[in-house]
Design an enzyme around this catalytic site. Sequence first.
Site, PDB file in Angstrom:
ATOM      1  N   GLU A   7      32.141  51.470  54.219  1.00 36.78           N
ATOM      2  CA  GLU A   7      32.347  50.873  52.898  1.00 36.78           C
ATOM      3  C   GLU A   7      32.694  51.929  51.855  1.00 36.78           C
ATOM      4  O   GLU A   7      33.538  51.694  50.978  1.00 36.78           O
ATOM      5  CB  GLU A   7      31.109  50.091  52.471  1.00 36.78           C
TER       6      GLU A   7
ATOM      7  N   ASP B 226      35.002  42.110  45.778  1.00 37.76           N
ATOM      8  CA  ASP B 226      35.932  43.205  45.522  1.00 37.76           C
ATOM      9  C   ASP B 226      37.213  42.629  44.917  1.00 37.76           C
ATOM     10  O   ASP B 226      37.279  41.436  44.572  1.00 37.76           O
ATOM     11  CB  ASP B 226      36.216  43.987  46.807  1.00 37.76           C
TER      12      ASP B 226
ATOM     13  N   TYR C 290      29.043  46.585  44.373  1.00 40.78           N
ATOM     14  CA  TYR C 290      29.795  46.103  45.530  1.00 40.78           C
ATOM     15  C   TYR C 290      29.208  46.648  46.832  1.00 40.78           C
ATOM     16  O   TYR C 290      28.937  45.899  47.768  1.00 40.78           O
ATOM     17  CB  TYR C 290      31.276  46.481  45.438  1.00 40.78           C
TER      18      TYR C 290
END
Length: 307
Positions: A52, A153, A135
Amino acid sequence: MDTIARGGAREISRREETELDSDALIDWYGETARDLPWRRPGVTAWQILMSEIMLQQTPVVRVEPIWREWVARWPVPSAMAAETQGEVLRAWGKLGYPRRAMRLHECARVLAEQHGDEVPTEVDVLLSLPGIGAYTARAVACFAYGQRVPVVDTNVRRVVARAVHGKADAGNPANRDLAETEALLPARVDRAAVMSAALMELGALICTARTPDCERCPLPSCAWVAAGRPASEVVRKVQKYEGTDRQARGRLLDVLRGASGPVERVRLDLAWTRDPGQRDRALDSLLVDGLIEQTVDGLFALAGEGS
């Protein structure tokens, strides 16, 4: 306009919006999802966290080979924490935005020292880790632990803006994005986690910013298509790279990544000759960001390698 009229206008606005068909989206994802290595069974929360961080503002095709190397080299946070910051920066290579590597190294240290080498499951605890924002915390909670949390996102915001609200673009991020996306998730936790991944996949592959492929969209209805695909009201700024301070910083970092130890200033000067003032500015910013350091005898090195 009186209260009743205002209420009626709001009701009409709600009717114009389209519900998002979660069943259709989840079925499509199950049939067509990309076989990305961090989506496979057995991948740990730490490895998902690394993916990520790497995937922020960086395409999958550039991330995948580096991620595989990192998983093999640093399978647990303590393995990365034992390395110098400079070595992590060196391994980051050309992924861009190298401060992400620095934050990930610091995050690894905290995980090793304070969390038993494990990535926490709770969003609030994840948010307390270095370099972990709204996020990333929710992405880890969802994709690593299967929790029902909204993962928002740019791709997700664009899908919701088009399919639900009939707008070409979502505009600037807002506090309502999380609550709005969470309201679209199925009640079942397992299906909610899959839908979060499916929303991102749809925005990345089909409902793209510039060339959406509406004919391949799995959603049976879309407010944007129903409205005639109105043009975007958002003016996009084109981000150039050639000749920017970012490029100058990258050239200077390349010199230090390729060196076995501290280097003299002249080697950095030769790496960016087109604008000495810009080169000095880039060097100063790298020092301020902590990506590089200067030794007592005036040499330059990656963070943690000055001694």
